[in-house]
Design a protein around this motif. Sequence first.
Motif, mmCIF file in Angstrom:
data_model
loop_
_atom_site.group_PDB
_atom_site.id
_atom_site.type_symbol
_atom_site.label_atom_id
_atom_site.label_comp_id
_atom_site.label_asym_id
_atom_site.label_seq_id
_atom_site.Cartn_x
_atom_site.Cartn_y
_atom_site.Cartn_z
ATOM 1 N N HIS A 93 0.833 -1.209 0.000
ATOM 2 C CA HIS A 93 0.000 0.000 0.000
ATOM 3 C C HIS A 93 0.865 1.255 0.000
ATOM 4 N N ALA A 94 1.824 1.301 -0.888
ATOM 5 C CA ALA A 94 2.716 2.455 -0.950
ATOM 6 C C ALA A 94 1.926 3.725 -1.216
ATOM 7 N N PRO A 95 2.292 4.836 -0.563
ATOM 8 C CA PRO A 95 1.639 6.108 -0.875
ATOM 9 C C PRO A 95 2.057 6.565 -2.262
ATOM 10 N N ASP A 96 1.329 7.511 -2.803
ATOM 11 C CA ASP A 96 1.742 8.066 -4.097
ATOM 12 C C ASP A 96 2.995 8.925 -3.933
ATOM 13 N N VAL A 97 3.025 9.674 -2.844
ATOM 14 C CA VAL A 97 4.133 10.586 -2.585
ATOM 15 C C VAL A 97 4.554 10.437 -1.129
ATOM 16 N N ALA A 98 5.855 10.437 -0.882
ATOM 17 C CA ALA A 98 6.368 10.405 0.488
ATOM 18 C C ALA A 98 7.428 11.484 0.642
ATOM 19 N N GLN A 99 7.356 12.197 1.751
ATOM 20 C CA GLN A 99 8.361 13.211 2.081
ATOM 21 C C GLN A 99 9.013 12.745 3.374
ATOM 22 N N ILE A 100 10.195 12.116 3.218
ATOM 23 C CA ILE A 100 10.838 11.458 4.352
ATOM 24 C C ILE A 100 12.348 11.694 4.304
ATOM 25 N N MET A 310 9.653 11.842 -2.778
ATOM 26 C CA MET A 310 9.748 10.769 -3.773
ATOM 27 C C MET A 310 8.349 10.317 -4.148
ATOM 28 N N ALA A 311 8.225 9.745 -5.336
ATOM 29 C CA ALA A 311 6.915 9.304 -5.818
ATOM 30 C C ALA A 311 6.975 7.827 -6.177
ATOM 31 N N PHE A 312 6.054 7.062 -5.623
ATOM 32 C CA PHE A 312 6.001 5.613 -5.854
ATOM 33 C C PHE A 312 5.157 5.286 -7.088
ATOM 34 N N LYS A 313 5.616 4.287 -7.835
ATOM 35 C CA LYS A 313 4.932 3.892 -9.060
ATOM 36 C C LYS A 313 3.731 2.982 -8.820
ATOM 37 N N LYS A 314 3.588 2.474 -7.619
ATOM 38 C CA LYS A 314 2.614 1.426 -7.310
ATOM 39 C C LYS A 314 1.219 1.728 -7.837
ATOM 40 N N ASN A 315 0.741 2.956 -7.640
ATOM 41 C CA ASN A 315 -0.651 3.270 -7.968
ATOM 42 C C ASN A 315 -0.843 3.819 -9.381
ATOM 43 N N HIS A 317 -0.173 6.734 -10.763
ATOM 44 C CA HIS A 317 -0.694 8.098 -10.882
ATOM 45 C C HIS A 317 0.392 9.092 -11.268
ATOM 46 N N GLY A 318 1.311 8.681 -12.135
ATOM 47 C CA GLY A 318 2.437 9.533 -12.479
ATOM 48 C C GLY A 318 2.046 10.893 -13.013
ATOM 49 N N GLU A 319 1.041 10.945 -13.873
ATOM 50 C CA GLU A 319 0.614 12.222 -14.460
ATOM 51 C C GLU A 319 0.120 13.181 -13.376
ATOM 52 N N GLN A 320 -0.735 12.673 -12.512
ATOM 53 C CA GLN A 320 -1.307 13.527 -11.473
ATOM 54 C C GLN A 320 -0.266 13.918 -10.425
ATOM 55 N N VAL A 321 0.588 12.970 -10.076
ATOM 56 C CA VAL A 321 1.640 13.266 -9.095
ATOM 57 C C VAL A 321 2.568 14.345 -9.624
ATOM 58 N N GLY A 322 2.971 14.229 -10.894
ATOM 59 C CA GLY A 322 3.852 15.235 -11.474
ATOM 60 C C GLY A 322 3.247 16.617 -11.444
ATOM 61 N N ASP A 323 1.969 16.714 -11.776
ATOM 62 C CA ASP A 323 1.297 18.011 -11.769
ATOM 63 C C ASP A 323 1.218 18.569 -10.343
ATOM 64 N N PHE A 324 0.913 17.704 -9.388
ATOM 65 C CA PHE A 324 0.836 18.136 -7.986
ATOM 66 C C PHE A 324 2.201 18.609 -7.487
ATOM 67 N N LEU A 325 3.266 17.883 -7.836
ATOM 68 C CA LEU A 325 4.590 18.268 -7.370
ATOM 69 C C LEU A 325 5.061 19.567 -8.008
ATOM 70 N N ASP A 326 4.678 19.816 -9.253
ATOM 71 C CA ASP A 326 4.973 21.126 -9.833
ATOM 72 C C ASP A 326 4.361 22.239 -8.982
ATOM 73 N N PHE A 327 3.189 21.988 -8.459
ATOM 74 C CA PHE A 327 2.518 22.958 -7.595
ATOM 75 C C PHE A 327 3.254 23.081 -6.260
ATOM 76 N N VAL A 328 3.661 21.954 -5.701
ATOM 77 C CA VAL A 328 4.382 21.954 -4.427
ATOM 78 C C VAL A 328 5.633 22.815 -4.511
#
Length: 422
Positions: A93-100, A310-315, A317-328
């Motif tokens: 159940h890896a998260p989409d994004v982890a800040q660790i 970091m962003a996990f591939k498990k789910n 959601h690469g497209e959405q994660v990339g867009d969100f991280l650009d915002f971050v």
Amino acid sequence: MQRRRTGTIAAISVLGMTAALAGCGGPGGGSSDVTLRLVAADYGASRANSSQKYWDDLAEDYEAGHPGIKVEVSVYPWTDVDRKVKEMVAAGHAPDVAQIGAYADYAAQGRLYKVEDLLSIPVQADLVPELADAGKTDRTQYGMPFAASTRLLFFNKTLFSEAGITPPTTWSELAADARALKARGVKFPYALPLGPEEAQAETMQWLLSGGNGYTDDVDSYSIDSPQNIHTVTWLKDELVGKGLTGPVAPAKLNRAAAFSAFTRGEVGMLVGHPTLMKQAAAEGVKFGMVPMPGVEGRSKATMGVADWMMAFKKNGHGEQVGDFLDFVYQDKNVLAFSREYDLLPVTSSASDAMVSDPDDADLEPFLAELPSSVLYPVGKTSWAEVSADVKSEIAKAVSQDGDPAEILGSLQTNATMAESGY
């Protein structure tokens, strides 16, 4: 918005996930009804400034411009967050994004997206180069720096004035200042925290000031180099052995305790990061900050620290994660986080904005050290094991019966074995 793509996106399309994709980066720039799960570390000192509030506000702001995308945030203390993510990954159940704190193990396991497949090109280019390079494993970047800090030598201005001394620029001057402070009854002339909390940090700062570090120019472990043996031997003989590090043995002194002693006016000098400024000022301590002294002049390098996104591939959601991280990584968000927690921005544009803002003048000395900073070898999967080894063993090298060459040699042997997978 330009963004590099991978076959992952094609795979998502096959699953019917991209039917609602709009123009990249605009409102609704991802698939509808997608929930991104983010796990992050807490930098707050209390519930009032918990990182949960920062992330909740940022998620709400992002969701307002991206209908159909939800961001669920879970924030954990630093003592728990790395373990929590490890457990999630192990359970499938890896998260989409982890800040660790580290990314290399997950990158080596093939679980992470490459940064070039997530961030837009302008955002990639804006990451501070020294920090972005530290996010690479086998020359490929998987870790995105999220928060950074450097180290300076803090000194108590009142105690220095009373002793008639000036801030040191060399090791010999530092030892002379420590002797003068001790003669006036200062409890900790130089606080040397080599306890288990963060011994690897204090050690690295001293190794750098001695001209080496944990690794050499080709990124191989060099823990028992001649320079490092000289550095640790000097600490043992000239500071610890002469009673200049205070009544608490370095092995028993943790960073937090050393910081607290500084805020009580009991410490003449110690290595600190930006958080100590606020703590000391709150207690009315008059302090100054200078670059770390070296053998014959100021150290050519200081220690830098970065935490990682970091962003996990498990789910998928690469497209959405990339867009969100650009915002971050937009300036307003990077600056808001950095200012809230007295940290350094990880993008060049936010760093420039901070340098030019008078309200951020207190962080300028730390920003000035960032270009010459050296980070832990976090790109090595062996680093976690080596760091733990340093924490448990390094204080023995400066003890009365310690043998710096022997201890550093043992650490080097273990590091080499860990790097080789033994």
